[in-house]
Design an enzyme around this catalytic site. Sequence first.
Site, PDB file in Angstrom:
ATOM      1  N   LYS A 165      65.371  53.955  45.397  1.00  0.00           N
ATOM      2  CA  LYS A 165      65.902  54.658  44.600  1.00  0.00           C
ATOM      3  C   LYS A 165      67.232  54.768  44.990  1.00  0.00           C
ATOM      4  O   LYS A 165      67.378  55.483  46.200  1.00  0.00           O
ATOM      5  CB  LYS A 165      65.448  55.980  43.985  1.00  0.00           C
ATOM      6  CG  LYS A 165      64.176  55.853  43.144  1.00  0.00           C
ATOM      7  CD  LYS A 165      63.489  57.117  42.770  1.00  0.00           C
ATOM      8  CE  LYS A 165      62.082  56.808  42.287  1.00  0.00           C
ATOM      9  NZ  LYS A 165      61.117  58.098  42.265  1.00  0.00           N
ATOM     10  N   CYS A 221      15.924  27.051  55.395  1.00  0.00           N
ATOM     11  CA  CYS A 221      15.238  25.772  55.089  1.00  0.00           C
ATOM     12  C   CYS A 221      15.197  25.146  56.535  1.00  0.00           C
ATOM     13  O   CYS A 221      15.830  25.253  57.508  1.00  0.00           O
ATOM     14  CB  CYS A 221      16.466  24.685  54.604  1.00  0.00           C
ATOM     15  SG  CYS A 221      15.802  23.056  54.644  1.00  0.00           S
ATOM     16  N   PHE A 225      50.514  38.539  37.471  1.00  0.00           N
ATOM     17  CA  PHE A 225      51.199  39.074  36.104  1.00  0.00           C
ATOM     18  C   PHE A 225      52.645  38.899  36.478  1.00  0.00           C
ATOM     19  O   PHE A 225      53.462  38.744  35.464  1.00  0.00           O
ATOM     20  CB  PHE A 225      50.415  40.517  36.031  1.00  0.00           C
ATOM     21  CG  PHE A 225      51.189  41.239  34.710  1.00  0.00           C
ATOM     22  CD1 PHE A 225      50.458  40.783  33.434  1.00  0.00           C
ATOM     23  CD2 PHE A 225      52.244  42.005  34.718  1.00  0.00           C
ATOM     24  CE1 PHE A 225      51.084  41.339  32.215  1.00  0.00           C
ATOM     25  CE2 PHE A 225      52.553  42.493  33.379  1.00  0.00           C
ATOM     26  CZ  PHE A 225      52.165  42.235  32.470  1.00  0.00           C
ATOM     27  N   LEU A 277      59.252  50.371  36.276  1.00  0.00           N
ATOM     28  CA  LEU A 277      60.088  49.862  37.525  1.00  0.00           C
ATOM     29  C   LEU A 277      59.868  48.296  37.784  1.00  0.00           C
ATOM     30  O   LEU A 277      58.778  47.635  37.465  1.00  0.00           O
ATOM     31  CB  LEU A 277      59.464  50.654  38.735  1.00  0.00           C
ATOM     32  CG  LEU A 277      59.530  51.992  38.959  1.00  0.00           C
ATOM     33  CD1 LEU A 277      58.647  52.423  40.056  1.00  0.00           C
ATOM     34  CD2 LEU A 277      60.898  52.392  39.344  1.00  0.00           C
ATOM     35  N   LYS A 318      54.934  53.969  46.680  1.00  0.00           N
ATOM     36  CA  LYS A 318      54.466  53.837  45.248  1.00  0.00           C
ATOM     37  C   LYS A 318      53.078  54.065  44.929  1.00  0.00           C
ATOM     38  O   LYS A 318      52.223  53.550  45.530  1.00  0.00           O
ATOM     39  CB  LYS A 318      54.813  52.391  44.929  1.00  0.00           C
ATOM     40  CG  LYS A 318      54.614  52.161  43.477  1.00  0.00           C
ATOM     41  CD  LYS A 318      55.155  50.647  43.029  1.00  0.00           C
ATOM     42  CE  LYS A 318      55.236  50.179  41.580  1.00  0.00           C
ATOM     43  NZ  LYS A 318      53.752  50.479  40.794  1.00  0.00           N
TER      44      LYS A 318
END
Length: 651
Positions: free
Chosen positions: A271, A407, A33, A80, A111
């Site tokens: 920050k 098998c 995204f 952010l 975060k």
Amino acid sequence: MDRRTYNKLVDDLIKYSDSYYKANISLISDQQFDFMLKQAEQIEKEHPDWLRLDSPTQTPGSDIVNFDKSNVHDHPMLSLENTYNEDDVTKWYQKMEEVTGPNPEVVVECKFDGTSASIHFSHGKVIKALTRGSGIVGEDITMNVLSMDEFYFIKSTFNGECRGEMIMSKDEFKRLNQDNKYANARNLTSGTIKLLDVEEFKKRNLWFYAYWLEDSKNLRHSDDLELLKKMGFRTGKYYLCHSLKEVLDAIGDIEKIKSELPIEIDGAVMKLNEKRYWEELGSTAKYPRYAKAYKYQQESCETKVLSVDFQVGRSGKITPVASLEPVFIDGSTISRATLNNVEFLKQIDVRVDDIVYIEKAAAIIPKIIGVNLEKRDPKSFMVIPPTKCPECGSELTKKGDRVDLFCPNDKCPGRIIDKISYYTHILEIDGFGDEVIERLHYLGYLNSICDLYTLKDKREILICLDRFGEKSIDKLLNNIEESKSLPAEKLLAALGIKGIGVKIAKIIMKKHQTIDEIRNLSFDDLAQIDGIGVIKASDVKHELEKEETISLIESLKQFGVNMVATKNETYENSSIKDKSFCITGALSMSRKDYELLIEKNGGKNVSGVTSKTSYLVTNDKTSGSNKNKKAQELGIAIIDENELRKMLNLD
Ligand code: AMP
Ligand code: ZN
């Protein structure tokens, strides 16, 4: 780039953003995204006249579904800017320096991977709570927030607004998600905060981590965090950094400890600490410039199942495999995922067209970990496992009380193709894809591993396969020839003998020189080998004595394939011979490289600390990580990178 492509990109971004924020479903990974968002931003810069006001580059994604409950924020609640690489962190720090002068103080926080909320207090009591919403208006969640135990002990002197993240602990998520209905704690948190039933909301025990104090008189952001803590809010660990290096170290440290925290962390937030610069730095419509988020690679996401097929492996084992709508996750595009075995398929009950959660984690093959039952078409059917082999039609069998279907046909094309594919994969014979092996097999030119070495006489056949030109045939044949002289530990692993994978093959070949020696090992010899043990030894012995294995090895010898192991001369004098190392945390060189060097010197690598581990290698000897604690408890030596480098004679 034309305008239609831009419009399509924006339409897709809106679809993904709405699904994420409004329906709590991630149709693509965050990283994909963010990548598309950056593309849109770039186009908008180049063609300002194309800019659409509804472009997700212009506003934070909105989670508002209920407009009746919307309320304007006193100040906008921005998002952010995200990045996934250290270069961007460096650029950001340099940009701060342009305004502040050298080495500004930066706070690095976790975060939190939940959903943000703004909460207003009067005399320490909640009076209003809003979601971030569109950033300008949020949805009212006051009734729910009032019921949270979190805020009982907020100091009665607090009047004002606090912002932070609503989050569900990992334990609580596990408790509520026993039937794998939800993809992750974040999605469930977003669904939970807007519940209209307060009783139900209360049962889900959300937490609130405060990271923001509005209208504070403090000059530094870190003082706000301290004040929030003092007033009774839950706050996260943070780092005060005074250089770019310290910022990068803090980001690395959070990644290192995140798996041990009780809540999900999806990145680190930087920050600028001195708030007086914030206004000068300004913000875009979407995010402020004084802050930036560094996101860690995501490991799970949602996608749609296109079909469930049954594959036959080289042992004959049938594995259900889901074909998926391609998704970008953890750096690559995934379009298939394993469902382990028919029993797992039955338990998890994946159906065609289901939306499923997939996880890549440390595994190479992505796994389906759950189904989003809310999204299921009620008319869908369970997938029924086959009774006959999908490749050769043989009746499938079960072995003893094992859940797997097999098998039994040794000549089954599915089994032969997988055997050859495994061999080429382990011996790194590049230039083959599975379809080429399949086609050569069906044409009758590749019926066993040995046939690989006859392909050099069949150039005319290879040239007929449309993917091959003369050059790629040369390369392929050359790779096949080179595989003949690889050390025997590689060959032993490539034979696909049950119980002898890459790791065990290496261990066995450390003690023995040739493949023939391995064939002559007794049951007791095998059982004593680290990693085989008594239980597997009889299986391995049985496999080695099989007619099929013996004739394969004999034929490979005829073709001139090397049967002798490499001997590493440094082993005998190496100080770390047979010592085991568990490496954790960030080092100056990649962990993989150190692991290789340890092996080269006769040592072993282990992923966890046990009483048998010789050394725990970490640059943070005093960290409270589980591995450190365990090593201390067990009295295992903890060494740092420098000490390891000395042992490896690197410095
Ligand atoms: P995104 O969800 O990608 O838009 O990232 C922005 C969001 O990160 C913010 O809206 C907050 O909800 C969230 N966040 C989590 N932890 C923090 C933190 N320590 N400081 C600021 N925002 C945070
Ligand atoms: Zn078969």
